[in-house]
Design a protein around this motif. Structure first.
Motif, PDB file in Angstrom:
ATOM      1  N   ALA A   1       0.829  -1.206   0.000  1.00 18.65           N
ATOM      2  CA  ALA A   1       0.000   0.000   0.000  1.00 18.65           C
ATOM      3  C   ALA A   1       0.864   1.256   0.000  1.00 18.65           C
ATOM      4  O   ALA A   1       0.524   2.256  -0.643  1.00 18.65           O
TER       5      ALA A   1
ATOM      6  N   ASP B   1      -5.877  -6.619  -6.140  1.00 17.56           N
ATOM      7  CA  ASP B   1      -4.966  -6.815  -5.009  1.00 17.56           C
ATOM      8  C   ASP B   1      -4.414  -5.499  -4.469  1.00 17.56           C
ATOM      9  O   ASP B   1      -4.236  -5.337  -3.262  1.00 17.56           O
TER      10      ASP B   1
ATOM     11  N   LEU C   1      -7.230  -3.861  -2.481  1.00 19.34           N
ATOM     12  CA  LEU C   1      -7.390  -4.549  -1.202  1.00 19.34           C
ATOM     13  C   LEU C   1      -6.283  -4.150  -0.230  1.00 19.34           C
ATOM     14  O   LEU C   1      -6.541  -3.904   0.951  1.00 19.34           O
ATOM     15  N   ALA C   2      -5.047  -4.084  -0.724  1.00 13.03           N
ATOM     16  CA  ALA C   2      -3.930  -3.710   0.145  1.00 13.03           C
ATOM     17  C   ALA C   2      -4.128  -2.312   0.729  1.00 13.03           C
ATOM     18  O   ALA C   2      -3.897  -2.087   1.926  1.00 13.03           O
TER      19      ALA C   2
ATOM     20  N   ALA D   1      -7.032  -0.689   1.042  1.00 12.15           N
ATOM     21  CA  ALA D   1      -8.193  -0.712   1.924  1.00 12.15           C
ATOM     22  C   ALA D   1      -7.853  -1.313   3.283  1.00 12.15           C
ATOM     23  O   ALA D   1      -8.243  -0.778   4.330  1.00 12.15           O
ATOM     24  N   GLN D   2      -7.130  -2.410   3.285  1.00 12.07           N
ATOM     25  CA  GLN D   2      -6.752  -3.042   4.545  1.00 12.07           C
ATOM     26  C   GLN D   2      -5.844  -2.140   5.361  1.00 12.07           C
ATOM     27  O   GLN D   2      -5.968  -2.062   6.590  1.00 12.07           O
ATOM     28  N   ASP D   3      -4.945  -1.446   4.694  1.00 12.65           N
ATOM     29  CA  ASP D   3      -4.042  -0.537   5.382  1.00 12.65           C
ATOM     30  C   ASP D   3      -4.815   0.612   6.022  1.00 12.65           C
ATOM     31  O   ASP D   3      -4.544   1.015   7.157  1.00 12.65           O
ATOM     32  N   GLU D   4      -5.812   1.136   5.291  1.00 10.70           N
ATOM     33  CA  GLU D   4      -6.602   2.242   5.819  1.00 10.70           C
ATOM     34  C   GLU D   4      -7.492   1.799   6.971  1.00 10.70           C
ATOM     35  O   GLU D   4      -7.642   2.512   7.970  1.00 10.70           O
ATOM     36  N   VAL D   5      -8.092   0.611   6.864  1.00  8.36           N
ATOM     37  CA  VAL D   5      -8.940   0.086   7.940  1.00  8.36           C
ATOM     38  C   VAL D   5      -8.119  -0.126   9.207  1.00  8.36           C
ATOM     39  O   VAL D   5      -8.569   0.146  10.328  1.00  8.36           O
ATOM     40  N   ALA D   6      -6.883  -0.611   9.022  1.00  3.50           N
ATOM     41  CA  ALA D   6      -6.010  -0.856  10.177  1.00  3.50           C
ATOM     42  C   ALA D   6      -5.448   0.441  10.748  1.00  3.50           C
ATOM     43  O   ALA D   6      -4.831   0.433  11.808  1.00  3.50           O
TER      44      ALA D   6
END
Length: 220
Positions: free
Chosen positions: A88, A129, A132-133, A135-140
């Motif tokens: 990300a 991909d 997703l990377a 999005a996952q980084d932002e959610v975390a």
């Protein structure tokens, strides 16, 4: 959709594969190919393509530098990154430098074609991909160490992590040696890096460069 395309990748066989894939699409024509950031900039000015598709991993200055220079010369340039780097942090740096899209080389061919068409329509495009990377980084709520650096500093960090000396970096980026040394000092301060070996492993952890072979160098 009619589009002239500039391909930027340092592997001729890889470029040939991309050319064949793209030119099977009606209206897509590869008008030029480059293997370095400097060639990409020169050919962009000469050809004025509708779309640039480029890898970030190039000999000397990286694709980030090519994106930055092209966008400085033409703020409307449409640039799609096509890279093995899937982190990300590096994707955000590419977008910050002026990329319009980012597709990983692990993606299916149709994702490259769909992203190319999307960027040509003026959209921001990403392969699944990469999306997703991010999005996952932002959610975390995660922030990469690279977020503290400017695009120029990221370029210098990447070249340093790849083994370039300050003098080599200065020559490649048309900067004074003192300017590069000052930038390296700022980078170390921002990242809390104690040594150049530490800088390398920060760059690896952020996905800016591939991990070197063998154990990390001892820090002094």
């Amino acid at each position: 959709m009619m589009a002239n395309i500039l391909l930027v990748d340092d592997h001729p066989v890889v470029r040939e594969g991309y050319r064949r894939l793209l030119e099977r699409q009606p209206g897509f024509t590869v008008v030029a190919e480059a293997a370095t950031a400097a060639e990409a900039y020169r050919l962009y000015k000469a050809q004025r393509p509708d779309l640039v598709i480029l890898d970030l991993s190039l000999p000397g200055p990286s694709g980030i530098e090519a994106i930055r220079h092209i966008r400085q010369w033409d703020g409307a340039a449409r640039i799609l990154v096509f890279s093995m780097r899937t982190g990300a942090a590096i994707a955000r740096q590419a977008f910050a430098a002026g990329a319009s899209g980012y597709v990983s080389k692990a993606s299916a061919p149709r994702e490259l074609l769909e992203a190319s068409a999307g960027v040509l329509r003026g959209e921001r495009a990403m392969s699944a991909d990469i999306a997703l990377a991010i999005a996952q980084d932002e959610v975390a709520g995660g922030r990469s160490s690279l977020d503290e650096l400017s695009p120029r500093e990221v370029e210098i960090l990447g070249m340093t992590a790849a083994g370039a000396t300050a003098q080599t970096i200065a020559e490649a980026l048309c900067l004074g040696l003192k300017t590069v040394q000052n930038n390296l000092s700022l980078i170390r301060a921002k990242l809390g890096a104690r040594t150049d070996a530490h800088l390398v492993w920060i760059a690896v952890g952020a996905g800016l460069v591939a991990a070197p072979h063998g154990p990390p160098a001892a820090e002094t």
